[in-house]
Design an enzyme around this catalytic site. Structure first.
Site, mmCIF file in Angstrom:
data_model
loop_
_atom_site.group_PDB
_atom_site.id
_atom_site.type_symbol
_atom_site.label_atom_id
_atom_site.label_comp_id
_atom_site.label_asym_id
_atom_site.label_seq_id
_atom_site.Cartn_x
_atom_site.Cartn_y
_atom_site.Cartn_z
ATOM 1 N N ALA A 72 10.498 17.598 -3.589
ATOM 2 C CA ALA A 72 11.357 17.094 -4.680
ATOM 3 C C ALA A 72 10.601 16.184 -5.651
ATOM 4 O O ALA A 72 10.457 16.493 -6.843
ATOM 5 C CB ALA A 72 12.571 16.391 -4.100
ATOM 6 N N CYS A 100 17.955 20.558 0.168
ATOM 7 C CA CYS A 100 19.401 20.312 0.133
ATOM 8 C C CYS A 100 20.190 21.579 0.475
ATOM 9 O O CYS A 100 21.349 21.499 0.897
ATOM 10 C CB CYS A 100 19.828 19.826 -1.247
ATOM 11 S SG CYS A 100 18.865 18.427 -1.819
ATOM 12 N N GLY A 151 19.526 10.225 10.874
ATOM 13 C CA GLY A 151 18.942 9.441 9.788
ATOM 14 C C GLY A 151 17.475 9.775 9.593
ATOM 15 O O GLY A 151 16.896 10.569 10.347
HETATM 16 P P1 FAD Z 1 10.383 15.510 0.256
HETATM 17 O O1 FAD Z 1 11.151 16.371 -0.656
HETATM 18 O O2 FAD Z 1 10.768 15.460 1.672
HETATM 19 O O3 FAD Z 1 8.867 15.949 0.142
HETATM 20 C C1 FAD Z 1 7.870 15.311 0.841
HETATM 21 C C2 FAD Z 1 6.795 16.320 1.191
HETATM 22 O O4 FAD Z 1 5.602 15.606 1.456
HETATM 23 C C3 FAD Z 1 7.106 17.089 2.462
HETATM 24 O O5 FAD Z 1 7.145 18.475 2.209
HETATM 25 C C4 FAD Z 1 5.972 16.722 3.401
HETATM 26 O O6 FAD Z 1 5.533 17.833 4.169
HETATM 27 C C5 FAD Z 1 4.888 16.284 2.454
HETATM 28 N N1 FAD Z 1 3.943 15.333 3.055
HETATM 29 C C6 FAD Z 1 4.248 14.195 3.739
HETATM 30 N N2 FAD Z 1 3.117 13.563 4.104
HETATM 31 C C7 FAD Z 1 2.095 14.301 3.630
HETATM 32 C C8 FAD Z 1 0.671 14.170 3.689
HETATM 33 N N3 FAD Z 1 0.109 13.134 4.299
HETATM 34 N N4 FAD Z 1 -0.082 15.129 3.117
HETATM 35 C C9 FAD Z 1 0.497 16.186 2.492
HETATM 36 N N5 FAD Z 1 1.811 16.364 2.405
HETATM 37 C C10 FAD Z 1 2.611 15.430 2.966
HETATM 38 N N6 FAD Z 1 19.632 14.937 -1.325
HETATM 39 C C11 FAD Z 1 20.604 14.994 -2.238
HETATM 40 O O7 FAD Z 1 20.550 14.263 -3.230
HETATM 41 N N7 FAD Z 1 21.654 15.849 -2.087
HETATM 42 C C12 FAD Z 1 21.755 16.690 -1.034
HETATM 43 O O8 FAD Z 1 22.715 17.470 -0.928
HETATM 44 C C13 FAD Z 1 20.757 16.651 -0.052
HETATM 45 N N8 FAD Z 1 20.812 17.455 1.034
HETATM 46 C C14 FAD Z 1 19.793 17.439 1.931
HETATM 47 C C15 FAD Z 1 19.846 18.301 3.024
HETATM 48 C C16 FAD Z 1 18.822 18.322 3.948
HETATM 49 C C17 FAD Z 1 18.897 19.222 5.116
HETATM 50 C C18 FAD Z 1 17.693 17.465 3.762
HETATM 51 C C19 FAD Z 1 16.560 17.475 4.753
HETATM 52 C C20 FAD Z 1 17.632 16.605 2.689
HETATM 53 C C21 FAD Z 1 18.672 16.580 1.762
HETATM 54 N N9 FAD Z 1 18.657 15.713 0.667
HETATM 55 C C22 FAD Z 1 19.671 15.753 -0.243
HETATM 56 C C23 FAD Z 1 17.586 14.737 0.499
HETATM 57 C C24 FAD Z 1 16.523 15.220 -0.491
HETATM 58 O O9 FAD Z 1 16.086 16.463 -0.103
HETATM 59 C C25 FAD Z 1 15.399 14.203 -0.498
HETATM 60 O O10 FAD Z 1 15.908 12.982 -0.937
HETATM 61 C C26 FAD Z 1 14.255 14.617 -1.404
HETATM 62 O O11 FAD Z 1 13.722 15.834 -0.988
HETATM 63 C C27 FAD Z 1 13.172 13.545 -1.371
HETATM 64 O O12 FAD Z 1 12.067 13.944 -2.103
HETATM 65 P P2 FAD Z 1 10.616 13.430 -1.708
HETATM 66 O O13 FAD Z 1 9.673 14.046 -2.667
HETATM 67 O O14 FAD Z 1 10.620 11.970 -1.560
HETATM 68 O O15 FAD Z 1 10.376 14.012 -0.247
#
Ligand code: FAD
Length: 575
Positions: A10, A42, A244
């Site tokens: 994301a 999501c 969580g």
């Molecule tokens: P992420 O999208 O989790 O991406 C982080 C990525 O970093 C991961 O793919 C991981 O593999 C990678 N990574 C981590 N460490 C390393 C490393 N050291 N080297 C390389 N890669 C690494 N939010 C909403 O607003 N509405 C919803 O309906 C909703 N539904 C959800 C349903 C589910 C089942 C889940 C799991 C989440 C949901 N969320 C929802 C939450 C939303 O998906 C997250 O808030 C969002 O994806 C966060 O974005 P991010 O980039 O911080 O992390």
């Protein structure tokens, strides 16, 4: 500019695309340890339930697509192991080749997200126990279910993901048990709003156990047994752990960046304590603009907005993230629950003064088919009348109402603004006094002393408790110790009401009680309207029964006869 991004979903993918839009020259590399980038986590529960039929629909972008459109260097199955701040480089492991290498940066964006929290009790690593974060996670669960190995599922945790998983397991015909440690589902909501979801979950044939903590999972032939603190033992073919998430802060910690209790510390430009390293998404903590408390808000909306702020600042466009309001929404069978800003719980724990109002308006006019009622809880500041937060639960149009409240909270609008805002209206879509208007109008009537409000927790024996619903409604849905004088008879029966006591009036939702209070006050009675009427009463009653926290001060519930009805440990089936 060498821009490196850790995490390609994301926050990371959004940041990379924005960076390319701002600079054709920048060298942009995304490191993603998984095999997918930019996928819709999501959507995972709905892929399980079959509403999203094809896995491809979850892939918002592929590495190839991102390369072509944005000229990005996408390195999937490459894990960033270490940040060398002194030399401005990161150490990476290419997981396919099992080779380590270094890559230099001018700027680094951390978007590693948050991992599902895994408790330390026995059995969490058994093969029956699953978490839901990635496409491979949901594939494992779906394969198991589609192969018909799964008859019974236990979902641990009744937050967003737990609820969505429970619903989608049920959609697949799996007997589903939902176990929650606290006294309510969706702990981000206030308990008097969460109970509405609890009733829906039970009516939808999910076994709900509140105030139950899982202490152990044991192997049991082809499945497992889930044991709880109160001694329950539930058989399961699959267990979904959804208790969580925990921000993935280790990289930042190891690099000496400041990490708070809830995530990486960033300033409003999304800069960490190293100005060349930015952090965004589930991994950061930000200040709640209302309470000032540091919060982690693991939601896709904040991640996307923070990504834009970080990249804008990196490329010289000054931009600020003002903190998240936790605006969120969840589907629970035929209901939707949404919230924005502060809750009664968060205001209490921050020690902030607040007032509240409950309403139960229709989503559109009753004479147009299909109208349904919703429950609205609005919180506002008693001195400035600024809207602090709102929660909305119901069947239709919940997102629109919640989004209006979200704008009100963000822009510090007052209850007066809500009452006077102009919204679109035609019978299929709404009412001429929209639900948002109505919440503001009810508060205005209270503030102007036209009809004063009180809440069920304030009702005591000192009040004459007057039910102005019809005789039939009163008989069928009784509030003990209440006297019934239907609104239409009130003017002729004023002599039946004592003048030496304040009169607490209620009806089903609050409107007839408002009319009754106007009649009473103009006839010399001291009357108040119990906010939200009987529908709020049953929410309080069920919250009291299940959690005994918020409604604990509600004296009338000390009489057990008030506590009949659903919630708590529920085993009733709809079919
Ligand atoms: P992420 O999208 O989790 O991406 C982080 C990525 O970093 C991961 O793919 C991981 O593999 C990678 N990574 C981590 N460490 C390393 C490393 N050291 N080297 C390389 N890669 C690494 N939010 C909403 O607003 N509405 C919803 O309906 C909703 N539904 C959800 C349903 C589910 C089942 C889940 C799991 C989440 C949901 N969320 C929802 C939450 C939303 O998906 C997250 O808030 C969002 O994806 C966060 O974005 P991010 O980039 O911080 O992390």
């Amino acid at each position: 500019m060498n821009l490196l991004i850790v995490g390609g979903v994301a926050g990371g993918a959004t940041a990379a695309a924005r960076a390319r839009r701002l600079s054709e020259e920048a060298k942009i590399i995304i490191f993603e340890r998984g095999e997918y980038v930019s996928f819709a986590n999501c959507g995972l529960p709905y892929y399980l339930g079959g509403i999203i039929e094809k896995k491809d629909a979850l892939l918002v972008q592929t590495p190839e697509g991102l390369r072509k459109r944005f000229n990005l260097d996408i390195r999937v199955k490459n894990r960033v192991e270490k940040i060398d701040r002194e030399n401005k480089r990161v150490k990476v492991t290419d997981l396919d080749r099992n080779k380590e290498y270094w890559e230099s940066y001018d700027c680094l964006i951390l978007s590693p997200g948050a991992e599902p929290f895994v408790p330390s009790f026995e059995g969490v690593n058994l093969p029956y126990v699953h978490r839901v974060r990635t496409i491979p996670d949901i594939d494992r669960i779906k394969n198991k279910i589609d192969s018909e190995e799964v008859k019974k599922a236990v979902v641990i945790g009744a937050g967003f993901i737990g609820l969505e998983m429970a619903e989608n397991l049920r959609e697949k015909g799996v007997e589903t048990y939902l176990i929650e440690k606290t006294g309510q589902v969706m702990p981000v909501l206030d308990e008097d709003m969460a109970v509405i979801l609890q009733r829906e979950i039970v009516a939808s044939d999910v076994m709900l156990y509140l105030n139950e903590e899982v202490i152990r999972i044991k192997e049991n032939g082809k499945g497992c047994k889930v044991e709880t603190s109160s001694g329950k033992v539930l058989d399961a073919d699959i267990v979904i752990m959804a208790i969580g998430v925990k921000p993935e802060t280790q990289l930042a910690r190891d690099a000496g960046l400041e990490v708070g209790q809830r995530g990486i510390v960033v300033n409003s430009k999304m800069q960490t304590t190293d100005p060349d390293i930015f952090a965004i998404g589930d991994v950061v903590e930000t200040k709640d603009p209302i309470t000032g408390v540091s919060r982690n808000i693991p939601l896709a909306g904040p991640a996307a907005k923070q990504a834009l702020v970080a990249v804008n600042n990196i490329f010289g466009i000054e931009d600020f993230y003002e903190g998240g309001f936790g605006t969120s929404i969840v589907k629970v069978f035929s209901l939707t629950a949404a919230l924005t800003g502060a809750t009664e719980k968060s205001l209490k724990s921050a020690g902030m003064p607040y007032e509240k109002v409950y309403t139960h308006p229709a989503d559109h006019v009753g004479y147009y088919p299909g109208a349904t009622r919703m429950a609205v809880k609005l919180l506002y500041a008693p001195d400035t009348h600024i809207v602090l937060g709102a929660q909305v639960v119901g069947e239709n149009d919940i997102a629109r109402k919640a989004d209006i409240f979200a704008l009100a909270v963000k822009h510090k609008l007052t209850v007066e603004d809500l009452a006077k805002a102009e919204f679109c209206y035609a019978p299929p879509y709404g009412t001429s006094k929209d639900a948002v208007n109505l919440a503001g109008m009810v508060v205005l009537n209270h503030l102007r002393g036209i009809t004063r409000l009180i809440h069920w927790e304030d009702v005591s024996k000192d009040y004459f408790l007057l039910d102005v619903r019809t005789v039939e409604e009163h008989r069928k849905y009784k509030v003990p110790n209440s006297r019934n004088i239907p609104l239409d008879e009130l003017r002729n029966r004023l002599k039946d009401i004592p003048k030496d006591k304040p009169v607490a009036v209620f009806c089903q939702v609050g409107i007839r009680a408002h009319f009754a209070c106007r009649i009473l006050s103009q006839n010399g009675f001291n009357s108040v309207n119990i906010s939200g009427g009987y529908l709020t009463f049953i929410n309080y009653r069920d919250a009291y029964k299940a959690g005994r926290v918020l409604a604990a001060r509600t004296k009338i519930f000390e009489d057990e006869t008030f506590c009949s009805g659903p919630t708590g440990e529920i085993t009733k089936k709809k079919k």
